[in-house]
Write a protein that holds these residues in place. Structure first.
Motif, mmCIF file in Angstrom:
data_model
loop_
_atom_site.group_PDB
_atom_site.id
_atom_site.type_symbol
_atom_site.label_atom_id
_atom_site.label_comp_id
_atom_site.label_asym_id
_atom_site.label_seq_id
_atom_site.Cartn_x
_atom_site.Cartn_y
_atom_site.Cartn_z
ATOM 1 N N ALA A 145 3.272 4.418 -17.218
ATOM 2 C CA ALA A 145 2.590 5.615 -16.730
ATOM 3 C C ALA A 145 1.832 5.319 -15.446
ATOM 4 N N VAL A 146 1.265 4.120 -15.325
ATOM 5 C CA VAL A 146 0.584 3.734 -14.088
ATOM 6 C C VAL A 146 1.590 3.700 -12.939
ATOM 7 N N MET A 147 2.744 3.129 -13.194
ATOM 8 C CA MET A 147 3.799 3.085 -12.182
ATOM 9 C C MET A 147 4.234 4.494 -11.800
ATOM 10 N N GLY A 148 4.379 5.353 -12.803
ATOM 11 C CA GLY A 148 4.747 6.740 -12.535
ATOM 12 C C GLY A 148 3.693 7.488 -11.751
ATOM 13 N N SER A 149 2.421 7.213 -12.047
ATOM 14 C CA SER A 149 1.331 7.895 -11.352
ATOM 15 C C SER A 149 1.305 7.553 -9.869
ATOM 16 N N ILE A 161 0.535 -3.917 -6.056
ATOM 17 C CA ILE A 161 0.824 -2.535 -5.683
ATOM 18 C C ILE A 161 -0.460 -1.719 -5.723
ATOM 19 N N THR A 162 -0.810 -1.104 -4.601
ATOM 20 C CA THR A 162 -2.011 -0.262 -4.527
ATOM 21 C C THR A 162 -1.635 1.138 -4.035
ATOM 22 N N GLY A 163 -2.568 2.097 -4.224
ATOM 23 C CA GLY A 163 -2.392 3.440 -3.697
ATOM 24 C C GLY A 163 -1.377 4.282 -4.443
ATOM 25 N N LYS A 164 -0.928 5.350 -3.789
ATOM 26 C CA LYS A 164 0.047 6.277 -4.362
ATOM 27 C C LYS A 164 0.920 6.828 -3.253
ATOM 28 N N SER A 165 2.212 6.809 -3.479
ATOM 29 C CA SER A 165 3.144 7.340 -2.490
ATOM 30 C C SER A 165 3.191 8.862 -2.559
ATOM 31 N N ALA A 166 3.420 9.480 -1.419
ATOM 32 C CA ALA A 166 3.515 10.944 -1.369
ATOM 33 C C ALA A 166 4.822 11.426 -1.997
ATOM 34 N N LYS A 167 5.811 10.564 -2.079
ATOM 35 C CA LYS A 167 7.097 10.909 -2.675
ATOM 36 C C LYS A 167 7.621 9.705 -3.442
ATOM 37 N N PRO A 168 8.596 9.906 -4.318
ATOM 38 C CA PRO A 168 9.138 8.772 -5.078
ATOM 39 C C PRO A 168 9.747 7.710 -4.160
ATOM 40 N N VAL A 169 9.397 6.455 -4.438
ATOM 41 C CA VAL A 169 9.927 5.329 -3.665
ATOM 42 C C VAL A 169 10.278 4.192 -4.616
ATOM 43 N N PRO A 190 -14.259 -1.254 -12.175
ATOM 44 C CA PRO A 190 -14.022 -1.056 -13.610
ATOM 45 C C PRO A 190 -14.296 0.364 -14.101
ATOM 46 N N LYS A 191 -14.845 1.217 -13.265
ATOM 47 C CA LYS A 191 -15.163 2.579 -13.700
ATOM 48 C C LYS A 191 -14.049 3.585 -13.409
ATOM 49 N N ILE A 192 -12.953 3.148 -12.757
ATOM 50 C CA ILE A 192 -11.951 4.129 -12.323
ATOM 51 C C ILE A 192 -11.052 4.580 -13.474
ATOM 52 N N ASP A 193 -10.398 5.721 -13.293
ATOM 53 C CA ASP A 193 -9.408 6.255 -14.222
ATOM 54 C C ASP A 193 -8.112 5.447 -14.057
ATOM 55 N N PRO A 194 -7.519 5.003 -15.160
ATOM 56 C CA PRO A 194 -6.291 4.206 -15.046
ATOM 57 C C PRO A 194 -5.148 4.901 -14.303
ATOM 58 N N LEU A 195 -5.130 6.232 -14.338
ATOM 59 C CA LEU A 195 -4.045 6.956 -13.682
ATOM 60 C C LEU A 195 -4.420 7.463 -12.288
ATOM 61 N N SER A 196 -5.552 7.007 -11.768
ATOM 62 C CA SER A 196 -5.920 7.369 -10.402
ATOM 63 C C SER A 196 -5.236 6.431 -9.420
ATOM 64 N N ASP A 197 -5.217 6.821 -8.150
ATOM 65 C CA ASP A 197 -4.580 5.959 -7.151
ATOM 66 C C ASP A 197 -5.408 4.716 -6.861
ATOM 67 N N LYS A 198 -6.588 4.611 -7.456
ATOM 68 C CA LYS A 198 -7.442 3.436 -7.265
ATOM 69 C C LYS A 198 -7.024 2.268 -8.155
ATOM 70 N N ASN A 199 -6.246 2.549 -9.190
ATOM 71 C CA ASN A 199 -5.757 1.481 -10.057
ATOM 72 C C ASN A 199 -4.658 0.711 -9.315
ATOM 73 N N ILE A 200 -4.394 -0.517 -9.737
ATOM 74 C CA ILE A 200 -3.335 -1.307 -9.116
ATOM 75 C C ILE A 200 -2.369 -1.806 -10.181
ATOM 76 N N ASP A 225 0.865 -1.180 0.000
ATOM 77 C CA ASP A 225 0.000 0.000 0.000
ATOM 78 C C ASP A 225 0.900 1.228 0.000
ATOM 79 N N LEU A 226 1.042 1.842 -1.150
ATOM 80 C CA LEU A 226 1.934 2.996 -1.263
ATOM 81 C C LEU A 226 1.415 4.203 -0.501
ATOM 82 N N THR A 227 0.111 4.320 -0.362
ATOM 83 C CA THR A 227 -0.467 5.464 0.348
ATOM 84 C C THR A 227 -0.060 5.462 1.821
ATOM 85 N N SER A 228 -0.158 4.308 2.455
ATOM 86 C CA SER A 228 0.200 4.202 3.876
ATOM 87 C C SER A 228 1.663 3.823 4.085
ATOM 88 N N GLY A 229 2.317 3.385 3.006
ATOM 89 C CA GLY A 229 3.713 2.982 3.122
ATOM 90 C C GLY A 229 3.905 1.644 3.804
#
Length: 595
Positions: free
Chosen positions: A195-199, A116-124, A52-62, A16-20
């Motif tokens: 791009a998903v990884m980058g997002s 891999i889920t979520g989004k990190s606040a900084k590059p990791v 299935p309705k989410i944006d591919p570049l949102s933090d909801k994608n995995i 979970d990248l959001t919580s680390g």
């Protein structure tokens, strides 16, 4: 040290990248039974976990990185892993396949998959190390190329055995044609997975470990391995791949007047010999190279003008070559190297540039690029990677670019993903396969070039449509199963479903027959299709560009041919157990255990 006796590493890591945070869990037995691994794991986890309705570049994608039970077991060409996600280029559920050594290292590190889920606040970056998972700061890596990133992580860990899968600057800048590169040159290449990884601000995954992955029946596996090894070594196509790489196809397709040239305006390139695999072997080739446990070694290590790189494979050789009207092999190799360095899809990038070239030549857009402008082509690769100038528009892919400028018909794509290096007008089964592919314009989800052009497992007439829907369905199901096992698709030139089933049985200890293997592939295909239907895709999308449906080829044996894909759809859907709109029926889903 943990020793697993069924080919699997035994665990999966959830990040979970959001919580680390990270969590290690056992690989579910039902997942192994019904989906095997690789693409099967990825598509099942994706469809279970993501609306299935989410944006591919949102933090909801995995993102799911998954190996198969045959990955890293020493089986010839058992080296592959898959990256599964919702593709930002197309909006489809996608699984991108890569070789090299990373898939083996993923399992040696103790994991069948990393989710891999979520989004990190900084590059990791994620370090997988003998059953443990740790997120590390990657701020100093942001902006670096894939090669620089790999070297920096190896240096930080002071361990040359570590293997790195990462994105380059194009993934960071959310280029929709960006990919994920492992060992500097091997790519999980299509759909914009980079791009998903980058997002998610995830720069890389590094894997190392010494976990032993052992088969359930070592003696039986040894017997089957010897059988498949002999079949591969005796196969003429495999020998050609070793001697001349995948670019051996350049002359073959060109001689058949099926090599797309200048954005698919024709299918014959006068400069083909100059960029062929044979010419490569005589000029810039330093040595062949293979992935882990490979006995074919189709990879090309090139060296010229004091620079060493890898490739180009057939697709970028064609894309930067015939499709862009360029016959300078060194320039093509340099363009391919740039794609590896920046982390770009070396199919979509050149075909998007070819689209621009045609639009510029026809006066639809004010730009100096023309077919054959090798230096201008190189500059555009850089601009796309950095989203500079017109590269910012091209970074969205040819379909969005051509549509924005009023000529979507000049995007040679299906479901917004650029077509590869074969003209569907003269290869009817391939045309149906790429039009119905569940990840968009594609060739490796069902390599119909094998029977229609290369004659494996038997030669069938490429111009005829009779019987092609059945061929396509079988190849699609088999390929999905091969992707799940962790084997390289090129083994299919020599092996059949029974060979893969025997390899799986000896490795996992669970008896599986050829028919059961194909049903697993069919299950994966239908699951991916059903998810795409939920994302709004249907019959209207199972098609090819108008040029290929209505403008006949004009030269050589296939002169007068157009693609007849639309005439084959009803039969194909019926064979699949889908309704007239291409939606899996309730009966088919029940048969496959999907409801």
């Amino acid at each position: 040290m943990v020793i697993i006796m069924d080919g699997y590493a035994g665990n999966m890591v959830y990040v979970d990248l959001t919580s680390g945070t990270t969590a290690v869990k056992p690989t579910p037995p039902e997942l192994k039974k019904s989906y095997i691994g690789g693409r099967g794991f990825g598509i099942r986890l994706l469809t279970d976990m993501v609306d299935p309705k989410i944006d591919p570049l949102s933090d909801k994608n995995i993102l799911v990185f998954a190996a198969g039970p045959l990955t890293g077991t020493g089986i010839p060409l058992g080296s592959r892993y898959e990256v599964s996600t919702i593709a930002p280029l197309t909006g489809l559920a996608v699984s991108a396949n890569s070789g090299g050594v990373f898939g083996w290292k993923l399992k040696k590190a103790g994991f069948d998959a990393a989710v891999i889920t979520g989004k990190s606040a900084k590059p990791v970056y994620l370090l997988l190390d003998n059953g443990k998972a740790e997120l590390r700061d990657a701020s100093r890596l942001w902006g670096k190329t894939t090669g620089e990133t790999t070297d920096a992580i190896v240096e930080e860990l002071k361990d040359p055995s570590v293997r790195v899968s990462c994105i380059g600057p194009s993934g960071e800048k959310l280029v929709l044609m960006s990919c994920i590169i492992n060992e500097k040159t091997r790519a999980a290449g299509r759909g914009g997975v980079g791009a998903v990884m980058g997002s998610k601000n995830l720069k890389a995954i590094a894997a190392r470990g010494d976990q032993l992955i052992k088969p359930a029946d070592e003696e039986q596996l040894k017997t089957v391995k010897e059988r498949v090894k002999n079949k591969i070594q005796e196969n003429g196509i495999a020998k050609g791949l070793h001697d001349y790489g995948t670019a051996v196809l350049v002359n073959i397709l060109n001689e058949n007047y099926l090599l797309p040239t200048r954005n698919f305006q024709t299918a014959h390139f006068d400069g083909a010999e100059k960029i062929s695999g044979e010419t490569m072997a005589q000029t810039i080739l330093k040595k062949p190279k293979g992935c882990y446990s490979c006995i074919v070694q189709c990879g090309r290590v090139h060296e010229f003008d004091g620079v060493t790189g890898e490739g180009p494979e057939y697709e970028p050789d064609w894309g930067f070559g015939a499709d862009c009207g360029v016959d300078d092999l060194k320039i093509i190799a340099r363009a391919n190297d740039l794609c590896n360095e920046y982390g770009l899809d070396s199919i979509s990038v050149p075909t998007t540039i070819a689209c621009l070239m045609e639009m510029a030549e026809k006066g639809y857009i004010d730009h100096p690029i023309r077919f054959g402008d090798a230096e201008g082509m190189l500059k555009l690769v850089e601009q796309i990677a950095k989203r500079e100038g017109i590269g910012d528009e091209l970074a969205e892919g040819s379909f969005q670019f051509a549509t924005k400028h009023g000529h979507p018909e000049l995007s040679m794509s299906s479901k917004k993903q650029e077509l590869p290096a074969y003209d569907p007008r003269g290869i009817q089964g391939y045309g149906l396969a790429t039009a119905t592919s569940v990840r968009g314009g594609d060739h490796v989800y069902a390599y119909m070039i094998s029977p229609e052009i290369l004659g494996a497992p038997e030669k069938i007439d490429p111009y005829l449509i009779k019987g092609k829907p059945q061929w396509v369905k079988t190849f699609q199901d088999l390929t999905a199963a091969i992707d799940a096992t962790g084997m390289c698709l090129f083994t299919s030139f020599a092996l059949d479903a029974e060979d893969y089933a025997d390899l799986l049985s000896a490795t996992t200890g669970v008896k599986i027959g050829a028919d059961e293997l194909l049903q697993v592939g069919e299950r994966i295909w239908n699951l991916q299709k059903l998810y795409n239907v939920k994302r709004g895709f249907g019959r209207k999308d199972d098609t090819l560009p108008d040029r290929l449906l209505h403008e006949p080829l004009k030269e050589g044996a296939p002169a007068g041919q157009v693609s007849h894909v639309l005439e084959m759809l009803d039969e194909y859907y019926a064979l699949r157990g889908w309704d007239a709109e291409g939606v899996p029926t309730e009966a088919k889903l029940k048969e496959l255990g999907l409801m």
